[in-house]
Each structure stands twice: as structure tokens, then as C-alpha cells.
Design a protein around this motif. Structure first.
Motif, PDB file in Angstrom:
ATOM      1  N   UNK A   3      69.005  23.588  -6.987  1.00 30.76           N
ATOM      2  CA  UNK A   3      69.322  23.368  -8.404  1.00 30.76           C
ATOM      3  C   UNK A   3      70.188  22.119  -8.589  1.00 30.76           C
ATOM      4  N   UNK A   4      69.817  21.293  -9.552  1.00 32.52           N
ATOM      5  CA  UNK A   4      70.627  20.099  -9.865  1.00 32.52           C
ATOM      6  C   UNK A   4      70.889  20.153 -11.373  1.00 32.52           C
ATOM      7  N   UNK A   5      71.937  20.868 -11.796  1.00 30.40           N
ATOM      8  CA  UNK A   5      72.162  21.108 -13.233  1.00 30.40           C
ATOM      9  C   UNK A   5      72.246  19.825 -14.049  1.00 30.40           C
ATOM     10  N   UNK A   6      72.882  18.782 -13.509  1.00 29.89           N
ATOM     11  CA  UNK A   6      72.997  17.532 -14.269  1.00 29.89           C
ATOM     12  C   UNK A   6      71.616  16.973 -14.612  1.00 29.89           C
ATOM     13  N   UNK A   7      70.711  16.962 -13.617  1.00 39.04           N
ATOM     14  CA  UNK A   7      69.372  16.410 -13.834  1.00 39.04           C
ATOM     15  C   UNK A   7      68.558  17.303 -14.780  1.00 39.04           C
ATOM     16  N   UNK A   8      68.672  18.611 -14.620  1.00 38.55           N
ATOM     17  CA  UNK A   8      67.957  19.527 -15.523  1.00 38.55           C
ATOM     18  C   UNK A   8      68.387  19.265 -16.958  1.00 38.55           C
TER      19      UNK A   8
ATOM     20  N   UNK B  88      62.664  18.797 -11.900  1.00 35.83           N
ATOM     21  CA  UNK B  88      63.978  19.416 -11.702  1.00 35.83           C
ATOM     22  C   UNK B  88      64.021  20.871 -12.173  1.00 35.83           C
ATOM     23  N   UNK B  89      63.150  21.252 -13.122  1.00 34.68           N
ATOM     24  CA  UNK B  89      63.159  22.645 -13.568  1.00 34.68           C
ATOM     25  C   UNK B  89      62.327  23.548 -12.660  1.00 34.68           C
ATOM     26  N   UNK B  90      61.306  22.957 -11.985  1.00 33.68           N
ATOM     27  CA  UNK B  90      60.372  23.818 -11.238  1.00 33.68           C
ATOM     28  C   UNK B  90      60.292  23.556  -9.740  1.00 33.68           C
ATOM     29  N   UNK B  91      60.435  22.310  -9.322  1.00 33.88           N
ATOM     30  CA  UNK B  91      60.065  21.970  -7.947  1.00 33.88           C
ATOM     31  C   UNK B  91      61.219  21.503  -7.077  1.00 33.88           C
ATOM     32  N   UNK B  92      62.361  21.159  -7.649  1.00 32.67           N
ATOM     33  CA  UNK B  92      63.470  20.643  -6.830  1.00 32.67           C
ATOM     34  C   UNK B  92      63.879  21.715  -5.810  1.00 32.67           C
ATOM     35  N   UNK B  93      64.111  21.310  -4.557  1.00 38.69           N
ATOM     36  CA  UNK B  93      64.429  22.304  -3.521  1.00 38.69           C
ATOM     37  C   UNK B  93      65.784  22.975  -3.727  1.00 38.69           C
TER      38      UNK B  93
END
Ligand SMILES: N[C@@H](CCC(=O)N[C@@H](CS)C(=O)NCC(=O)O)C(=O)O
Length: 206
Positions: free
Chosen positions: A124-129, A117-122
């Protein structure tokens, strides 16, 4: 000679570190997971779960070839095969298994999600980060407390250290400053990094 199927990731490097530490001869077969090699039929016949690492030992416990996947199982197998990096006494063995499972069930999956979630998610998903970064820091806290009391995670250097170390080498991906926030982990990380077999194992596959 053991055949090692691997790629340049923490789960793969645990096993190459152990093979180097034991001095067992092995042959590396790179499985490029970015190109989908893990789904090829030849590899699926060895690991039906389509993940690296896997090994094939032509001299298994019963003298016949043994194929194994799951990095934790491979580390235990190699420790049993060689009698190295796993204490012979029952209490010591369970201590090692405990910290190995802490890595397999906690550090591996949670740090892996943090990396994703910090580097590869297409997108941004702030909750998951936030969720996985917090859990990563919590796990480092558990490790730091332990390593303030003992030199290596299970007392003496073992397969548990080999399993955890490659994940800590990506602390920058996790947004974690080990020296500032987890000094005992940093002290341990430097000690593990100084081992020549660890340096060789971390360079696999070339
Ligand atoms: N629990 C497994 C996890 C293995 C794993 O997740 N391997 C990753 C690389 S670190 C992989 O092969 N990913 C390819 C994919 O998901 O398609 C183990 O420890 O062996």
C-alpha cells in the motif's frame, strides 16, 4: 487487411472500437502483456516502445505497408484513412484533437496510475493512492461539465469518445460511482455503450 496487435486493456480497445465502427477488416494478434509478449523481437520491430496497441496497414498512404504505435496516432490515422469520426472542418477537427489529447495526456496516464496503486501495487502506498485518485476525480469533473453541455465530448460522436470510453468502464477500479457523482458522464457512457460496434470492439481480443 489491417493487423492489430492488442490486449484486453483500455488503450487496446480504443483501436478495436474504431476498427469496428469503420467496418475495416482486421486481424487480431493478442500480445499478452502479463507474459512479456510486448518485449519479443518481432513485436519490438513494430513498436519499439513495447506497449500495445500497434497496427500494420499493408495499404498505407503511399501504397506501402505502414506500422503505427501510440493509440492516439492510430485513431487519427484511421479517421483520416476512412473520413469517419473526425469532422472535415478545421474547427471541428481541432476540437476532436483537443479532447483526444486530454485523454492521451490526462485520463490515460492518470487513471492508469490510479489502477496501479489501488489494485496492483505490491504494497500500500497511501500518498500515491490519494494523489492519483484525486486527479482521477478532477478529470471526471472536467468531463462531466463538458458532457452537461454537449452530447459527445467534441460535439458529434468521434474518435475522442472512443479514446475516453474504455477508461470509464473501469470506474469501479478507480473507486468512482459515475451515476452518483458524475451523472453527465454516466449519461454519455450509456449512449456510447449502446453502440453495437463499441460492444464488439470491447470484446477484443476474445
Ligand atoms: N501512450 C500509449 C500507452 C500504451 C500503454 O501504456 N499500453 C499498456 C497497456 S494499456 C502496455 O502495453 N503495457 C505494457 C507494459 O507497460 O509493459 C498508447 O496510448 O498507445
Amino acid at each position: 487487411m489491417i493487423d492489430l496487435y492488442t490486449w484486453s486493456t483500455p488503450n487496446g480497445r480504443k483501436v478495436s472500437i474504431m476498427l469496428e465502427e469503420c467496418g475495416l477488416p482486421y486481424r487480431v494478434h493478442p500480445i499478452d502483456i502479463s507474459k512479456g509478449d510486448q518485449f519479443g523481437p518481432d513485436y519490438v520491430a513494430i513498436n519499439p516502445n513495447s506497449k500495445i496497441p500497434a497496427i500494420v496497414d499493408p495499404q498505407g498512404p503511399d501504397g506501402r505497408p505502414l506500422a503505427l504505435f501510440e493509440s492516439g496516432a492510430i485513431l487519427v490515422y484511421l479517421a483520416d484513412k476512412t473520413g469517419l469520426f473526425m469532422p472535415a472542418d478545421a474547427v471541428g477537427r481541432y476540437q476532436v484533437l483537443q479532447w483526444l489529447m486530454f485523454q492521451m495526456g490526462g485520463i490515460g496516464p492518470m487513471f492508469g496510475q490510479t489502477h496501479h496503486f489501488r489494485r496492483f501495487a505490491p504494497e500500500p502506498v497511501p500518498y500515491a493512492v490519494d494523489r492519483y485518485s484525486k486527479e482521477t476525480r478532477r478529470l471526471y469533473g472536467v468531463l462531466d461539465k463538458r458532457l452537461a453541455e454537449v452530447e459527445y465530448v467534441a460535439g458529434a460522436y468521434s474518435i475522442a469518445d472512443m479514446a475516453i470510453y474504455p477508461w470509464c468502464q473501469r470506474s469501479d477500479w478507480q473507486g468512482v460511482d459515475l451515476a452518483a457523482d458524475f451523472p453527465s458522464v454516466k449519461r454519455w457512457q450509456d449512449a456510447v455503450a449502446a453502440r453495437p460496434a463499441v460492444a464488439r470492439g470491447m470484446a477484443v481480443p476474445a
